[in-house]
Design an enzyme around this catalytic site. Structure first.
Site, PDB file in Angstrom:
ATOM      1  N   SER A 148       0.831  -1.202   0.000  1.00  0.00           N
ATOM      2  CA  SER A 148       0.000   0.000   0.000  1.00  0.00           C
ATOM      3  C   SER A 148       0.867   1.254   0.000  1.00  0.00           C
ATOM      4  O   SER A 148       1.746   1.390  -0.845  1.00  0.00           O
ATOM      5  CB  SER A 148      -0.954  -0.046   1.201  1.00  0.00           C
ATOM      6  OG  SER A 148      -2.038   0.830   1.040  1.00  0.00           O
TER       7      SER A 148
ATOM      8  N   ASP B 232      -5.547  -4.151  -2.452  1.00  0.00           N
ATOM      9  CA  ASP B 232      -4.528  -3.779  -1.476  1.00  0.00           C
ATOM     10  C   ASP B 232      -3.759  -4.979  -0.928  1.00  0.00           C
ATOM     11  O   ASP B 232      -4.340  -5.973  -0.484  1.00  0.00           O
ATOM     12  CB  ASP B 232      -5.202  -3.042  -0.311  1.00  0.00           C
ATOM     13  CG  ASP B 232      -4.229  -2.156   0.441  1.00  0.00           C
ATOM     14  OD1 ASP B 232      -3.148  -2.631   0.786  1.00  0.00           O
ATOM     15  OD2 ASP B 232      -4.579  -0.986   0.690  1.00  0.00           O
TER      16      ASP B 232
END
Length: 294
Positions: free
Chosen positions: A73, A185
């Site tokens: 991320s 993610d």
């Protein structure tokens, strides 16, 4: 618990395979004297990820070598900038001016509330590098295949699709279609991508974890979603912790996930945590075994 065992076994296999290869390559004479290869694993955390800059600054000033980096991320975004050679001061300057609109655009659909297409233009503010091969330092970006439910690491080819995927927070951002996969993610399967650093050949892995706080009432849907995922992570982080040689945990709980205005304070939190961890890092560099109870 079964899944944790599988992950732990896979990571352990990586280290064992490396040790067996060395025994085969160098025999009884042992490996030539040289320092261990150091890998850095940077967790996600939206704006809280700016604490990574403080950690990187302390490691730089302390002369701690970084041979490869893995990121999840926002950790992937900062790792890519670092591996491209972007000055930490420039990263902090841009971070302090960042808003959600710099990388996200609200486009509600059945698959997410926003698109992170703007992240490509945002990353170009740091560097014009387009591929992993152009980076100065090897990088692995953690993503999650939402259909298979597994981690997928990228370290070759175009750099932006994996970074966008690694930052595609489920429910908030639309998934990224890339490499024949539907990616979201990386934190779902690799909250702290220690495995990615091992895959790049790290002998010692310094992990940086950013725990989200929950002191106030949630304000929005994304607050509720973020806290739900945080609770899940607290109960499933054993595997990466046991595989990391050093774990640095900046105190970023007081900061809101999207408040970039607190950049100086978050960078300072990273610096403080890294300074406290320096003795343990230096011990690891001397190949001293990390105290498992630490």
């Amino acid at each position: 618990m079964a899944e944790e065992g599988k992950v732990h076994g896979a990571l352990g296999w990586l280290r064992t395979a490396k040790e067996k290869f060395r025994e085969f390559a160098y025999g009884e004479e042992g490996e030539p004297a040289e320092r261990p290869r150091v890998g850095l694993a940077l967790a996600g955390g939206f704006a809280r990820g700016l604490a990574h800059i403080g950690v990187l600054r302390v490691l730089r000033e302390a002369g701690i070598p970084i041979d490869c980096v893995a990121g999840t991320s926002v950790g992937a975004l900062i790792a890519a900038s670092y591996c491209a050679g972007v000055p930490l001061e420039e990263m902090e300057r841009i971070g302090a001016m960042t808003t959600f609109a710099d990388f996200g655009r609200w486009t509600p659909s059945w698959l997410g509330l926003a698109t992170n297409q703007r992240m490509e233009k945002y990353f170009a503010r740091f560097t014009q590098i387009k591929t992993f091969e152009q980076l100065r330092t090897p990088l692995a970006v953690a993503t999650t295949d939402i259909n298979a439910g597994v981690s997928v690491y990228y370290s070759h080819g175009p750099i932006m699709p994996p970074i966008r995927a690694s930052c595609a927070y489920p429910g908030l951002f639309l998934p990224i279609q890339y490499d024949g996969r539907t990616l979201v993610d990386g934190f779902l399967t690799s909250p702290v991508p220690v495995e990615g650093a091992l895959l790049l050949g790290a002998d010692i892995v310094i992990a940086v974890y950013l725990e989200a706080g929950s002191l106030s009432q949630p304000r929005t849907f994304t607050d509720v979603l973020s806290r739900a995922f945080t609770i899940v992570q607290r109960h499933s982080d054993l595997a990466w912790r046991t595989q990391a040689d050093v774990v640095i945990e900046p105190d970023v709980k007081p900061f809101v996930w999207d408040d970039f205005s607190k950049t100086p304070q978050m960078v300072a939190a990273g610096e403080a945590a890294a300074l406290a961890a320096l003795p343990q890092i230096r011990a690891a560099l001397r190949k001293e075994k990390r105290d498992s109870a630490a």
